[in-house]
Design an enzyme around this catalytic site. Structure first.
Site, short mmCIF file in Angstrom:
data_model
loop_
_atom_site.label_atom_id
_atom_site.label_comp_id
_atom_site.label_asym_id
_atom_site.label_seq_id
_atom_site.Cartn_x
_atom_site.Cartn_y
_atom_site.Cartn_z
CE1 TYR A 119 25.31 59.74 0.78
CE2 TYR A 119 23.23 60.10 -0.36
CZ TYR A 119 23.94 59.89 0.81
OH TYR A 119 23.26 59.83 2.00
CG ASP A 147 13.63 53.35 1.77
OD1 ASP A 147 12.65 54.12 1.66
OD2 ASP A 147 14.77 53.75 2.04
CG ASP A 156 22.95 57.87 -5.32
OD1 ASP A 156 23.95 58.14 -4.63
OD2 ASP A 156 21.83 58.40 -5.14
CG ASP A 163 17.20 58.71 6.10
OD1 ASP A 163 16.70 57.73 6.68
OD2 ASP A 163 17.38 58.75 4.88
CD GLU A 164 15.84 61.64 2.61
OE1 GLU A 164 16.33 62.43 1.80
OE2 GLU A 164 15.53 60.47 2.30
NE ARG A 220 14.39 54.02 -1.59
CZ ARG A 220 15.25 54.87 -1.01
NH1 ARG A 220 16.55 54.62 -0.99
NH2 ARG A 220 14.79 55.96 -0.44
CD1 TRP A 231 22.22 61.60 6.32
CD2 TRP A 231 21.86 62.35 4.26
NE1 TRP A 231 20.93 62.07 6.28
CE2 TRP A 231 20.68 62.54 5.01
CE3 TRP A 231 21.87 62.75 2.91
CZ2 TRP A 231 19.53 63.11 4.48
CZ3 TRP A 231 20.71 63.31 2.38
CH2 TRP A 231 19.56 63.49 3.16
CG HIS A 249 12.82 56.62 3.81
ND1 HIS A 249 12.69 56.79 2.46
CD2 HIS A 249 13.55 57.67 4.25
CE1 HIS A 249 13.34 57.90 2.09
NE2 HIS A 249 13.85 58.46 3.16
CD1 TRP A 301 22.20 56.95 -1.67
CD2 TRP A 301 20.73 55.66 -0.57
NE1 TRP A 301 22.34 57.19 -0.31
CE2 TRP A 301 21.45 56.41 0.37
CE3 TRP A 301 19.75 54.77 -0.12
CZ2 TRP A 301 21.22 56.31 1.75
CZ3 TRP A 301 19.52 54.68 1.24
CH2 TRP A 301 20.25 55.43 2.17
CB THR A 302 19.65 50.60 -5.97
OG1 THR A 302 18.60 50.29 -5.04
CG2 THR A 302 20.98 50.11 -5.45
CD GLU A 303 16.71 56.21 -4.72
OE1 GLU A 303 17.87 55.78 -4.82
OE2 GLU A 303 16.32 56.93 -3.78
#
Ligand code: ACM
Ligand code: ZN
Length: 515
Positions: free
Chosen positions: A412, A188, A414, A320-321, A159, A388, A257, A464-466
């Site tokens: 988390y 990602d 973040d 994931d996701e 990210r 998670w 992702h 996570w680095t968003e």
């Protein structure tokens, strides 16, 4: 005054005094080369803290002159396991004892923390340009080992991208906290960060996006935003981490992702497109097509290269996701579903992950890890489940699978620490993660049957680095919460005491985080 708090730390009467010349004596037969590395690092810290002249020599424990620092694998308590160590400070000698390299390294880290802390308590000497030099260490007997074997930190380099120098700095910091797994989220939707020689467009196209993105202050928007790690850099980082007892676990995300990979190789997607490396966050359209063999050829080739770069025993496959509904609209995916009698997209994902894990387990001979999203569809034998969401690790353990318990609400990083920060600048699906809560983490899920506890390998803190585009942002998210996490995975829960921890944070944070 250490973080994480040692299992047993008895202070004793008396002090060890550093002479103007200090010998570091190596009597560590298990791996003399490694003992040299630990001794050189330690010597440097002793020099800085004490101003003493330090020499390293090889010998037997009995050959130590008074005032020596001895590193040895003799007379190690036999219940200290692979990573445990003893550190004794008497008026005559400082002795670091370990049967294995990890323990020796951790003994060195503990002594370094004591030196830094004690030096911080000295008054500056007029004679040494106003620097405070350490002369004495209080006598002590420390016997220490970790509660969990898996003490991880995950960094999202997709990210936002961190230069390799920052990765090295983080490895220094996490190894000082006796964390031993660096899980590197390298791919990602927003960027592919790892050079793969067989697929050069992954980085020539997939590592770059038009905009820094999101609410990160749009720091990248004056040109393309991005970057990647060359294979040479990866090898350097892997070797650096290995010396510091850190196994790097690369994560190559699949099937979702993956907008960045699909921007580079659109033929690996279902239909639609052309995809772009995105600067948006969330669960997006970047899903590999499950219906084509070329998807699996690509993934196998990529993982073969990844395994060469990262010699550790684990490869993380993400999982994931995945955005739902895309496979249902694809003829090729429908074809595979029908052919194998798979009821729905979840069953198709299980089949997808199984196929890739099979390659990892049998052809590459590594152990795969995947996020816990597939656990309801049934785990994959010998895969490690990375929980998670709540209950994923419990379900995994009850299926007889090893699992890392990183339930988001505890680890988390973040997530903002305070309500104020949440209200000011974080998305409303986040929750706060106060320091005291991280400190209370118990990786063993509530209600898990005691005979299944051995399946809980440990935990990872995730960054996570968003919302963390810069080093300053990363530091803000990490500290001091990573100190609390490190203690939570190392120290027995019944030894933990938040007030005592806070006293130690006050003295250790400047040494550990800002160095
Ligand atoms: C995750 O946070 N999606 C693993
Ligand atoms: Zn498809």
């Amino acid at each position: 005054m250490m973080i994480p708090k040692p299992l047993n730390h008895q202070t004793q009467d008396g002090v060890f005094t550093f002479a103007s010349k200090v010998t570091v004596l190596l009597a560590y037969r298990a791996d003399p080369g490694y003992a040299h590395f630990v001794a050189e690092e330690l010597s440097q810290h002793i020099r800085v803290a004490t101003g003493s002249f330090v020499t390293v020599k090889v010998g037997e424990p009995g050959e130590a002159d008074g005032g020596a620092v001895v590193l040895t694998d003799h007379d190690v308590h036999d219940d200290l396991g692979d990573e445990g160590y003893g550190l004794t400070i008497t008026p005559d000698q400082i002795t670091l004892r370990a049967a294995h390299n990890a323990g020796l390294f951790y003994a060195g880290q503990s002594l370094t923390q004591l030196l830094n802390h004690q030096q911080g308590t000295q008054t500056p000497a007029a004679s040494d340009n106003g620097r405070a030099l350490l002369r004495e260490l209080p006598c002590a007997d420390i016997q220490d080992k970790p509660r969990f074997a898996w003490r991880g930190f995950m960094l999202d380099s997709a990210r936002h991208f961190q230069p390799v120098e920052l990765i090295i700095k983080l490895i220094d910091q996490i190894s000082a906290l006796k964390l031993n797994r660096f899980h590197w989220h390298l791919t990602d939707d927003q960027g592919w960060r790892l050079e793969v020689l067989g697929y050069p467009k992954l980085t020539s196209v997939g590592a770059w996006r038009s905009n820094g993105g999101g609410d990160g202050g749009n720091r990248g928007n004056r040109g393309r935003y991005g970057g990647y790690y060359t294979q040479e850099q990866i090898r350097e980082v892997v070797a650096y981490a290995k010396q510091r007892q850190i196994t790097i676990i690369p994560e190559i995300e699949m099937p979702g992702h993956n907008l960045a990979a699909l921007a580079a190789y659109p033929e690996l997607g279902c239909n639609g497109g052309p995809p772009e490396v995105t600067h948006q966050w969330g669960v997006l359209d970047g899903v590999f097509c499950a219906g084509q063999d070329q998807t699996f050829t690509f993934l196998q080739n990529v993982l073969n290269e990844v395994a060469e770069l990262f010699p550790g025993p684990y490869l993380h496959l993400g999982g994931d996701e995945r955005k739902q509904g895309l496979w249902d609209k694809c003829n090729a995916c429908q074809g595979v579903r029908d052919k194998h009698g798979l009821a729905d997209e979840s069953a198709l994902q299980k089949w997808f992950m199984d196929r890739v894990a099979g390659h990892v387990h049998t052809s590459i001979n590594r152990r795969s890890i995947a996020w816990g999203d597939n656990i309801d569809a049934g785990g994959i034998p010998s895969q490690v489940v990375h929980g998670w969401l709540p209950e994923q690790s419990t379900k995994a353990a009850r299926q007889g699978l090893d699992t890392i318990n990183s339930t988001h609400e505890w680890v988390y990083l973040d997530y903002p620490e305070t309500e104020k920060e949440l209200a000011e600048n974080k998305p409303d699906w986040m929750m706060t993660l106060p320091l005291a809560k991280v400190y209370q983490l118990d990786p063993i899920p509530q209600g898990l049957e005691p005979e299944l506890h051995h399946h809980i390998l440990g935990s990872e803190a995730h960054l996570w680095t968003e919302h963390a585009p810069t080093e300053a942002d990363l530091n803000h998210q990490l500290w001091p919460r990573l100190l609390a996490f490190a203690e939570a995975v190392w120290s027995p829960i019944e030894h933990r005491d938040f007030d005592d921890f806070m006293n130690r944070v006050a003295v250790q944070q400047p040494c550990l985080c800002l160095g």
